[in-house]
Design an enzyme around this catalytic site. Structure first.
Site, PDB file in Angstrom:
ATOM      1  N   SER A   1      -6.319  22.948 -15.842  1.00 34.77           N
ATOM      2  CA  SER A   1      -7.157  23.652 -14.867  1.00 34.77           C
ATOM      3  C   SER A   1      -8.401  22.922 -14.387  1.00 34.77           C
ATOM      4  O   SER A   1      -9.028  23.368 -13.433  1.00 34.77           O
ATOM      5  CB  SER A   1      -7.580  25.000 -15.430  1.00 34.77           C
ATOM      6  OG  SER A   1      -6.559  25.926 -15.205  1.00 34.77           O
TER       7      SER A   1
ATOM      8  N   SER B   1      -6.852  26.410 -12.527  1.00 30.14           N
ATOM      9  CA  SER B   1      -7.571  27.616 -12.216  1.00 30.14           C
ATOM     10  C   SER B   1      -9.031  27.388 -11.810  1.00 30.14           C
ATOM     11  O   SER B   1      -9.651  28.295 -11.255  1.00 30.14           O
ATOM     12  CB  SER B   1      -7.541  28.550 -13.430  1.00 30.14           C
ATOM     13  OG  SER B   1      -8.205  27.963 -14.531  1.00 30.14           O
TER      14      SER B   1
ATOM     15  N   LYS C   1     -18.098  27.541 -13.831  1.00 28.94           N
ATOM     16  CA  LYS C   1     -16.924  28.414 -13.669  1.00 28.94           C
ATOM     17  C   LYS C   1     -17.231  29.790 -14.261  1.00 28.94           C
ATOM     18  O   LYS C   1     -17.881  29.878 -15.313  1.00 28.94           O
ATOM     19  CB  LYS C   1     -15.736  27.759 -14.373  1.00 28.94           C
ATOM     20  CG  LYS C   1     -14.408  28.490 -14.195  1.00 28.94           C
ATOM     21  CD  LYS C   1     -13.281  27.691 -14.850  1.00 28.94           C
ATOM     22  CE  LYS C   1     -11.926  28.335 -14.694  1.00 28.94           C
ATOM     23  NZ  LYS C   1     -10.842  27.534 -15.292  1.00 28.94           N
TER      24      LYS C   1
HETATM   25  N1  GLN Z   1      -2.090  26.345 -14.620  1.00 28.13           N
HETATM   26  C1  GLN Z   1      -2.039  26.485 -16.034  1.00 28.13           C
HETATM   27  C2  GLN Z   1      -1.814  27.925 -16.414  1.00 28.13           C
HETATM   28  O1  GLN Z   1      -1.700  28.718 -15.550  1.00 28.13           O
HETATM   29  C3  GLN Z   1      -3.284  25.943 -16.646  1.00 28.13           C
HETATM   30  C4  GLN Z   1      -4.380  26.925 -16.685  1.00 28.13           C
HETATM   31  C5  GLN Z   1      -5.598  26.379 -17.341  1.00 28.13           C
HETATM   32  O2  GLN Z   1      -5.680  25.203 -17.671  1.00 28.13           O
HETATM   33  N2  GLN Z   1      -6.542  27.250 -17.570  1.00 28.13           N
HETATM   34  O3  GLN Z   1      -1.759  28.259 -17.554  1.00 28.13           O
END
Ligand code: GLN
Length: 474
Positions: A175, A151, A76
Site C-alpha cells: 500500500s 491503499s 495517512k
Molecule cells: N492492496 C493490498 C490489500 O488490499 C495491500 C493493502 C495494504 O498494503 N494495506 O490488502
C-alpha cells in the site's frame, strides 16, 4: 513556491530566504485549490500555520533546527494524531478522534516536521485503488480518469500533486509501494519492526508497517531515520541499531552490484510496456557495471493466495474491536445489545471490509483452519526461506512494482480477484518482512508512470535506497 526535495527547501529555510509560515501558506493554498481531488480527509489549516509560526520564532531566537525543520507532511488517516480525527476512511470511525500520537508521528514532530492534514485511503487500508474509501475515490494526478493506487492513494497523490513534500502511508501488502509506482514517486516499506506500529490502526499486525512516500530517495531515507528504532509501546519493534542511512546510500557503488532478476516476475501476463521500461533500466545499470543475475522464485504463484488468507485472518480478529460500543459509529436502530453490535458493523463497514472479515473468519474456523490458515502459514515459511536464499547470492531482487500501469476509476471494482492481482509483485516482501521500495523509472507511451520494485535483505534500507537512487528517473 514548490520544492522538489527537502534538501532544497531546508537550504532556503536555513538561509532565511523563506519562512516556515510562507512554506505552509503556499501548501495550504494549493490544497484548497485541489479540494475537489479529495486527497485530504482532514486539513489542519490553523494548526499547521500556528506550528509554522512557532518554528519560525524558535529558529529566529537561535534554537537549532530539527532534522525535518519545516518539512510539510501529510499523514495517512489510519495513523493516530492526538486530538485529530482518525477515520481510516470508514463510516464506522467517521467521528472518532484519537487521544494520543502514534510513535512515528511523535518522532517526526520532535524533529520539527509540520503536519498539513490526514489523507484519504482505502477503508482500513484494504484495497489497491483508493476506491474503497467511505470518502470517495482520489484521481491520479497524472490522469484524472485513473486511480492513484492504494491503499495509501491520498498520501501518494498528495506528494505527486505538490500538496505535501512527503507523506506517511502504511504498507501491509504494497500500500505504500504500489501507489508510489502509480504516482511517479518513491515509496519505501521498511523491514518489519523497523518502525513502531504504536498508533497505526491494525489491519494485519504481522504484516503492517508504516512507510514513507517522497519525491526523492534522500528524503524518504531521512524521514525513515527519524522514525526508526525501538519503541517501548510496540513489542514487535526492533532494537536493531539505526544506521546513518544517507552514509549507507552514499557508500553504494553500482560497479559489482549483483541484481537478481526473477524469471517469474517477467511472465507473459506482464504489461509489455511496463516490462520493457523496467528491463531497459536494468540494462542501463548493467552498462554502468552491475551484474544482472537470473534467479528463480518458483513459489511466486502462491503469493496472492497465501497473502489474502493470512491478512484476512488477522483482519477478522483486529476489526472485532469496532463493535459500536467502544469507538465511533453506533447504529440507532437496535432493540438489544446483540443487535446493536450487528447493526453498527453492518452499517459502519464498507463492502470490501465485510468481505475480508467473512473470509478471515472462514479460514480460521474449525474444519477449515488446517486446510487454509495453517497451509498459508507454511507457505509463508517457504517464502521466507527462498527469499533469504536468493539474497545470499544477490544484493537486491528487482522487478516491476505493478503488472500494469494505473487503471481507470471503476475498471476493476466489480471483480475483487482482478483487483488483488495488482499486488502480485509487492506482497512477497510483506510475507517475508523484508524492506522494499518502489522508485520511478519511466513513463509509458500514454505518459503513465512505471515503478521499479526492489527488495533487499532485512535491515538493509540504506543499501536499498542507495540502489533505488541510482535507478530513479531524472
Ligand atoms: N492492496 C493490498 C490489500 O488490499 C495491500 C493493502 C495494504 O498494503 N494495506 O490488502
Amino acid at each position: 513556491m514548490q520544492f522538489s526535495s527537502y534538501h532544497d527547501l531546508r537550504d532556503a529555510l536555513i538561509s532565511r530566504r523563506i519562512t516556515c509560515e510562507e512554506v505552509v501558506s503556499g501548501y495550504l493554498e494549493r490544497i484548497e485549490r485541489h479540494r475537489d481531488d479529495n486527497i485530504y480527509i482532514t486539513v489542519f489549516h490553523d494548526g499547521a500555520l500556528q506550528r509554522a509560526r512557532e518554528l519560525d520564532r524558535k529558529f529566529s531566537e537561535g534554537a537549532p533546527p530539527g532534522k525535518l525543520f519545516g518539512m510539510p507532511m501529510a499523514i495517512k488517516d489510519n495513523i493516530a494524531m492526538k486530538g485529530a480525527r482518525l477515520t481510516c476512511a470508514s463510516k464506522i470511525l467517521d467521528s472518532y478522534e484519537s487521544v494520543y500520537d502514534a510513535t512515528a508521528v511523535a518522532r517526526l514532530d520532535a524533529e520539527d516536521a509540520i503536519f498539513l492534514g490526514k489523507t484519504n485511503m482505502d477503508e482500513f487500508a484494504m484495497g489497491s485503488s483508493n476506491e474503497n474509501s467511505a470518502f470517495g475515490p482520489v484521481p491520479n494526478p497524472f490522469d484524472k480518469t485513473r486511480v492513484p493506487g492504494g491503499s495509501s492513494g491520498g498520501s501518494a497523490a498528495a506528494v505527486a500533486a505538490g500538496l505535501a513534500l512527503a507523506a506517511l502511508g502504511s504498507d501491509t501488502g504494497g500500500s505504500v509501494r504500489q501507489p508510489a509506482g502509480f504516482c511517479d514517486i518513491v515509496g519505501l516499506k521498511p523491514t518489519y519492526g523497523r518502525i513502531s506500529r504504536y498508533g497505526l490502526v491494525a489491519f494485519a499486525s504481522s504484516f503492517d508497517q508504516i512507510g514513507v512516500l517522497a519525491r526523492t530517495c534522500g528524503d524518504a531515507s531521512l524521514v525513515l531515520g527519524v522514525m526508526a528504532g525501538k519503541d517501548a509501546h510496540d513489542a514487535t519493534s526492533s532494537s536493531h541499531p539505526v544506521p546513518d542511512y544517507s552514509a549507507d546510500m552514499d557508500a553504494l557503488r553500482v560497479e559489482g552490484l549483483r541484481i537478481g532478476v526473477p524469471k517469474e516476475y517477467f511472465h507473459e501476463s506482464l504489461n509489455r510496456e511496463v516490462g520493457a521500461i523496467v528491463m531497459a533500466k536494468l540494462h542501463e545499470l548493467r552498462d554502468r557495471g552491475a551484474e544482472l543475475v537470473d534467479i528463480t522464485l518458483p513459489q511466486s504463484d502462491y503469493a496472492i493466495a497465501a497473502y489474502y488468507i493470512l491478512v484476512t485472518a488477522e483482519a477478522s480478529s483486529n476489526l472485532a474491536r469496532f463493535d459500536g460500543a467502544r469507538y465511533g459509529y453506533r447504529s440507532s436502530e437496535s432493540s438489544d445489545m446483540q443487535a446493536m453490535y450487528v447493526n453498527s458493523r453492518t452499517e459502519g463497514f464498507g463492502r470490501e471490509v465485510k468481505r475480508r472479515i467473512m473470509l478471515g473468519t472462514y479460514v480460521l474456523s474449525a474444519g477449515y483452519y488446517d486446510t487454509y490458515y495453517k497451509k498459508a502459514q507454511q507457505v509463508r515459511r517457504v517464502f521466507q526461506d527462498s527469499y533469504r536464499e536468493a539474497l545470499e547470492k544477490v544484493d537486491v531482487i528487482a522487478g516491476p512494482t505493478s503488472p500494469f500501469p494505473p487503471f481507470g476509476i471503476g475498471e476493476k471494482t466489480a471483480d475483487p480477484l482482478e483487483m488483488y492481482l495488482a499486488d502480485v509483485f509487492t506482497v512477497p516482501a510483506s510475507i517475508v518482512g523484508m524492506p522494499a521500495v518502489s522508485v520511478p523509472v519511466g513513463l509509458d507511451s500514454s505518459n503513465l508512470p512505471v515503478g521499479m520494485h526492489l527488495i533487499c535483505d532485512f535491515f538493509e534500507e540504506g543499501k536499498l535506497m542507495g540502489i533505488a537512487r541510482c535507478m530513479q528517473r531524472q
